[in-house]
Design a protein around this motif. Structure first.
Motif, PDB file in Angstrom:
ATOM      1  N   ASP A 270       0.802  -1.220   0.000  1.00  0.00           N
ATOM      2  CA  ASP A 270       0.000   0.000   0.000  1.00  0.00           C
ATOM      3  C   ASP A 270       0.837   1.273   0.000  1.00  0.00           C
TER       4      ASP A 270
ATOM      5  N   ARG B  32       2.950   4.326  -1.357  1.00  0.00           N
ATOM      6  CA  ARG B  32       2.988   5.115  -2.585  1.00  0.00           C
ATOM      7  C   ARG B  32       4.132   6.117  -2.491  1.00  0.00           C
TER       8      ARG B  32
ATOM      9  N   TYR C  20       5.182   9.815  -3.094  1.00  0.00           N
ATOM     10  CA  TYR C  20       4.654  11.168  -3.234  1.00  0.00           C
ATOM     11  C   TYR C  20       5.809  12.137  -3.471  1.00  0.00           C
TER      12      TYR C  20
ATOM     13  N   SER D 245       4.968   6.488   1.673  1.00  0.00           N
ATOM     14  CA  SER D 245       4.025   6.354   2.770  1.00  0.00           C
ATOM     15  C   SER D 245       2.778   5.591   2.327  1.00  0.00           C
ATOM     16  N   LYS D 246       2.149   4.956   3.295  1.00  0.00           N
ATOM     17  CA  LYS D 246       0.848   4.320   3.040  1.00  0.00           C
ATOM     18  C   LYS D 246      -0.266   5.351   3.074  1.00  0.00           C
ATOM     19  N   TYR D 247       0.030   6.536   3.600  1.00  0.00           N
ATOM     20  CA  TYR D 247      -0.982   7.583   3.755  1.00  0.00           C
ATOM     21  C   TYR D 247      -0.526   8.846   3.007  1.00  0.00           C
ATOM     22  N   PRO D 248      -1.453   9.556   2.387  1.00  0.00           N
ATOM     23  CA  PRO D 248      -1.074  10.797   1.711  1.00  0.00           C
ATOM     24  C   PRO D 248      -0.486  11.793   2.711  1.00  0.00           C
TER      25      PRO D 248
ATOM     26  N   HIS E  46       0.197  15.170   4.658  1.00  0.00           N
ATOM     27  CA  HIS E  46      -0.638  16.324   5.022  1.00  0.00           C
ATOM     28  C   HIS E  46       0.250  17.561   4.892  1.00  0.00           C
TER      29      HIS E  46
END
Length: 66
Positions: free
Chosen positions: A42, A44, A46, A59-62, A64
């Motif tokens: 998962d 990505r 960025y 990161s697995k999370y976008p 901030h």
């Protein structure tokens, strides 16, 4: 760095935030580390870029941006 500027030329000028699809960086990490390959499905790649700096994040999370 040349590869990153190639991505910029496809996506516009610096000052952009985007995801690198089919990231060479992620592919290289997966080839080099089997544990990373097994646990990074998962993750990505960025890119956050301004006219002065570029920050690349895995990161697995976008990220901030505040």
């Amino acid at each position: 760095m040349n590869a990153l500027w190639g991505i910029f030329s496809k996506n516009g000028s610096p000052g952009k935030t985007f995801v690198v699809n089919e990231s060479p960086w992620l592919a290289e990490l997966a080839r080099a580390d089997s544990l990373f390959a097994e646990t990074s499905h998962d993750v990505r790649h960025y890119v956050i870029a301004s006219d002065a700096e570029v920050l690349e994040v895995l990161s697995k999370y976008p990220p901030h941006i505040a």
